[in-house]
Design a protein around this motif. Structure first.
Motif, mmCIF file in Angstrom:
data_model
loop_
_atom_site.group_PDB
_atom_site.id
_atom_site.type_symbol
_atom_site.label_atom_id
_atom_site.label_comp_id
_atom_site.label_asym_id
_atom_site.label_seq_id
_atom_site.Cartn_x
_atom_site.Cartn_y
_atom_site.Cartn_z
ATOM 1 N N SER A 127 19.178 -38.482 -86.764
ATOM 2 C CA SER A 127 19.623 -38.402 -85.365
ATOM 3 C C SER A 127 18.716 -39.290 -84.520
ATOM 4 C CB SER A 127 19.523 -36.959 -84.847
ATOM 5 O OG SER A 127 18.170 -36.558 -84.837
ATOM 6 N N GLY A 128 19.147 -39.522 -83.303
ATOM 7 C CA GLY A 128 18.328 -40.277 -82.359
ATOM 8 C C GLY A 128 17.071 -39.504 -81.993
ATOM 9 N N LEU A 129 17.222 -38.208 -81.852
ATOM 10 C CA LEU A 129 16.086 -37.330 -81.561
ATOM 11 C C LEU A 129 14.979 -37.522 -82.598
ATOM 12 C CD1 LEU A 129 16.689 -33.447 -81.407
ATOM 13 C CD2 LEU A 129 14.830 -34.426 -82.683
ATOM 14 N N TYR A 155 15.988 -40.133 -71.219
ATOM 15 C CA TYR A 155 16.298 -39.156 -72.275
ATOM 16 C C TYR A 155 15.977 -39.742 -73.641
ATOM 17 C CZ TYR A 155 18.852 -35.708 -75.029
ATOM 18 O OH TYR A 155 19.180 -34.717 -75.923
ATOM 19 N N HIS A 156 15.273 -38.962 -74.448
ATOM 20 C CA HIS A 156 14.936 -39.425 -75.798
ATOM 21 C C HIS A 156 15.259 -38.383 -76.861
ATOM 22 C CE1 HIS A 156 13.026 -42.745 -73.763
ATOM 23 N NE2 HIS A 156 12.240 -41.933 -73.107
ATOM 24 N N GLY A 157 16.079 -37.387 -76.517
ATOM 25 C CA GLY A 157 16.400 -36.331 -77.475
ATOM 26 C C GLY A 157 15.882 -35.000 -76.964
ATOM 27 N N GLU A 224 13.845 -45.981 -72.037
ATOM 28 C CA GLU A 224 15.213 -46.475 -72.222
ATOM 29 C C GLU A 224 15.274 -47.778 -71.430
ATOM 30 O OE1 GLU A 224 18.844 -43.756 -72.087
ATOM 31 O OE2 GLU A 224 17.430 -42.737 -70.789
ATOM 32 N N ARG A 228 19.896 -44.125 -69.076
ATOM 33 C CA ARG A 228 21.136 -43.363 -69.229
ATOM 34 C C ARG A 228 22.372 -44.271 -69.309
ATOM 35 N NH1 ARG A 228 19.969 -41.363 -71.832
ATOM 36 N NH2 ARG A 228 21.580 -39.846 -72.034
ATOM 37 N N ASP A 255 13.614 -47.094 -76.651
ATOM 38 C CA ASP A 255 14.606 -46.174 -77.206
ATOM 39 C C ASP A 255 15.966 -46.842 -76.997
ATOM 40 O OD1 ASP A 255 16.510 -44.290 -77.676
ATOM 41 O OD2 ASP A 255 15.533 -42.690 -76.550
ATOM 42 N N VAL A 257 18.661 -46.028 -78.769
ATOM 43 C CA VAL A 257 19.669 -45.175 -79.403
ATOM 44 C C VAL A 257 21.034 -45.445 -78.763
ATOM 45 C CG1 VAL A 257 20.408 -42.755 -79.640
ATOM 46 C CG2 VAL A 257 18.045 -43.402 -80.168
ATOM 47 N N MET A 258 21.019 -45.648 -77.445
ATOM 48 C CA MET A 258 22.269 -45.942 -76.747
ATOM 49 C C MET A 258 22.504 -47.450 -76.617
ATOM 50 S SD MET A 258 24.743 -44.403 -75.404
ATOM 51 C CE MET A 258 24.336 -42.804 -74.721
ATOM 52 N N LYS A 284 23.248 -43.014 -83.092
ATOM 53 C CA LYS A 284 24.655 -43.103 -82.695
ATOM 54 C C LYS A 284 25.464 -44.096 -83.550
ATOM 55 C CE LYS A 284 23.776 -41.288 -78.126
ATOM 56 N NZ LYS A 284 24.425 -40.079 -77.748
HETATM 57 C C1 LIG Z 1 18.656 -42.943 -75.302
HETATM 58 C C2 LIG Z 1 18.816 -41.762 -76.217
HETATM 59 N N1 LIG Z 1 17.815 -41.413 -77.017
HETATM 60 C C3 LIG Z 1 17.904 -40.393 -77.884
HETATM 61 C C4 LIG Z 1 19.054 -39.636 -77.958
HETATM 62 C C5 LIG Z 1 19.134 -38.485 -78.922
HETATM 63 O O1 LIG Z 1 20.018 -38.792 -79.940
HETATM 64 P P1 LIG Z 1 20.701 -37.611 -80.813
HETATM 65 O O2 LIG Z 1 21.652 -36.911 -79.907
HETATM 66 O O3 LIG Z 1 21.351 -38.319 -81.959
HETATM 67 O O4 LIG Z 1 19.581 -36.730 -81.264
HETATM 68 C C6 LIG Z 1 20.132 -39.955 -77.126
HETATM 69 C C7 LIG Z 1 21.359 -39.155 -77.155
HETATM 70 O O5 LIG Z 1 22.200 -39.214 -76.303
HETATM 71 C C8 LIG Z 1 20.023 -41.046 -76.243
HETATM 72 O O6 LIG Z 1 21.022 -41.411 -75.432
#
Ligand SMILES: Cc1ncc(COP(=O)(O)O)c(C=O)c1O
Length: 451
Positions: A127-129, A155-157, A224, A228, A255, A257-258, A284
């Protein structure tokens, strides 16, 4: 909300089966959901099936999907190449997962190392978390410093450090020049709060001042690069963060992830801005719709997890039963195959631009102080006279207008997750966008006439 336009009532009228399942779910799942973000009042749409850019709920209502599972489905639902890749992997390998290392892990790592400027070594997560959590631990292990810095509202999880100052209230957050660490979840320890330095996004002077003041105990700065999915880093700010972290010997973690595959081009926000972090996190999209994540970056930093070069007492622990899952990687590879085709990003940019511009034209024509804003294939709709530069600006958006807009769209077949950004995919067509704009016009006119 005015009596002659009640979009929430329209929504509940059309979604009786979702209401029934919500009532049943609540008997077994707190709030009827498996993650808080999946809930919105009075209850969320319960999905039944999906194809391409469309989704159907339990009442057989059809929606154009702009939620796309909070971002991963950049090729839409059930893309034939993703489904085929998953099918082929299961047939070819004869199992869902091996346990020992396998070729696809290396092939995907080679690919990510080619795509992202900062990437030299990769570890997969589920997961991103997990990706950001492990990334921060390797930063602490590498630098032998204990604290990390993060930006307010990023947000990072959903784990302790990452939730610090995610959504602080104005009265707890302190002055923006020196934001206070605020626990945004019960269960956050005092130790966690003290281990996080909160920074003001897009505020160069105060960010530099705070980093310099804490130069001896900060292992890393995580951010990020596009907050967001819609608030861009100002380029000078981002460059200064890069220069300052380098000067102070702190690790810069993007980060992504997005933004990793949702910026306006292949190579993520780091390519878009031309600013290279030391470590980055993905999630993701790299799993093609399956649970996935990765942290990747500079070889010397990533080496702290290396069991070949380091003894147990001298390395960072990184594990995970399902890391590098073959089915997940097969779906991810198929997704990247499509994303790496020459026309994919230009299509995504065109279709998203058409929707964003169309909405902005409507807002202007109908006299709303509202903006559809964000780079690449994610954007947000904010009811405010100008785009936010930071989390603090977001506190002043008009939430009541956004709520009317969201439920008005939802009850007319547009799958907007209330109050969240919107995502587009390669399966959104011009017709999808045109019908979305027609519906948006109807909703906005109703909002106007019911004031
Ligand atoms: C920038 C960012 N980092 C981390 C996460 C966490 O990812 P996950 O939901 O796969 O744990 C998200 C989830 O939306 C995110 O947008």
């Amino acid at each position: 909300m005015s009596s002659d336009f009640d979009p929430v009532a329209e929504y509940t009228d059309k979604t009786k089966k979702s209401a029934e399942w919500f009532a049943r779910s609540r008997e077994h799942l707190p709030g009827g959901v498996t993650g808080n973000v999946k809930f919105y009042p009075p209850y969320p749409v319960y999905a039944k099936r999906a194809k391409g850019s469309h989704l159907w709920d339990l009442d057989d209502n059809e929606y154009i999907d702009y939620m796309l599972c909070f971002g991963p489905l950049i090729l839409g639902h059930g893309h034939p190449r993703v489904l085929q890749a998953v099918h082929d992997q299961l047939e070819r390998d004869g199992t869902t997962i091996f346990g020992p290392p396998h070729e696809l892990e290396t092939i995907m790592a080679e690919r990510l190392n080619r795509i992202f400027p900062c990437a030299e070594r990769v570890r997969f997560t589920n997961s991103g978390l997990e990706a950001t959590l492990h990334a921060l631990r390797i930063c602490r292990g590498f630098s032998r410093r204990n604290r990390i810095a993060k930006f307010e509202g990023h947000y990072h999880g959903c784990y302790d450090e990452a939730l610090v100052s995610l959504t602080p209230s104005e009265d707890t957050a302190g002055p923006y020049a020196a934001p206070q660490p605020v626990a945004c979840s019960l269960g956050t320890s005092e130790y966690t709060l003290q281990s996080v330095q909160v920074l003001p996004f897009n505020d160069t002077e105060d960010t530099v001042r705070l980093l310099k003041a804490h130069r001896h105990d900060l292992a890393a700065v995580i951010m990020e690069p596009i907050q967001r999915g819609f608030i861009e880093s100002e380029l000078d700010f981002l460059k200064t963060v890069r220069e300052t972290t380098e000067e102070l010997d702190m690790i810069l973690v993007f980060d992504e992830v997005m933004s990793g595959f949702r910026a306006d081009r292949l190579g993520g926000a780091q390519t878009m801005y031309g600013v290279t972090p030391d470590i980055m996190c993905l999630g993701k999209i790299i799993g093609g719709g399956f649970p996935s994540g990765a942290f990747l970056g500079r070889e010397d930093i990533m080496d702290v997890v290396n069991p070949v070069t380091r003894g147990k007492e001298n390395r960072v622990f990184h594990g995970g039963t399902f890391n590098g899952h073959p089915t997940v990687l097969a779906a991810g590879m198929a997704t990247l195959d499509v994303l790496e085709e020459p026309d994919t990003y230009s299509y995504l940019n065109r279709i998203t631009g058409k929707l964003r511009t169309g909405l902005n034209d409507l807002f202007k024509r109908l006299g709303f102080e509202a903006i559809a804003v964000g780079p690449g294939s994610t954007f947000n709709v904010i009811f405010a006279d100008e785009c936010a530069r930071s989390y603090r600006d977001c506190m002043h958006f008009d939430a009541s207008l956004r709520r009317q807009f969201d439920y008005g769209m939802l009850s007319r077949g547009m799958h907007f997750h209330p109050d969240k950004p919107l995502y587009t995919c390669t399966e959104h067509t011009d017709e999808d966008v045109e019908s979305t704009l027609t519906v948006a016009e109807e909703v906005l006119k109703k909002m106007r006439s019911s004031e």
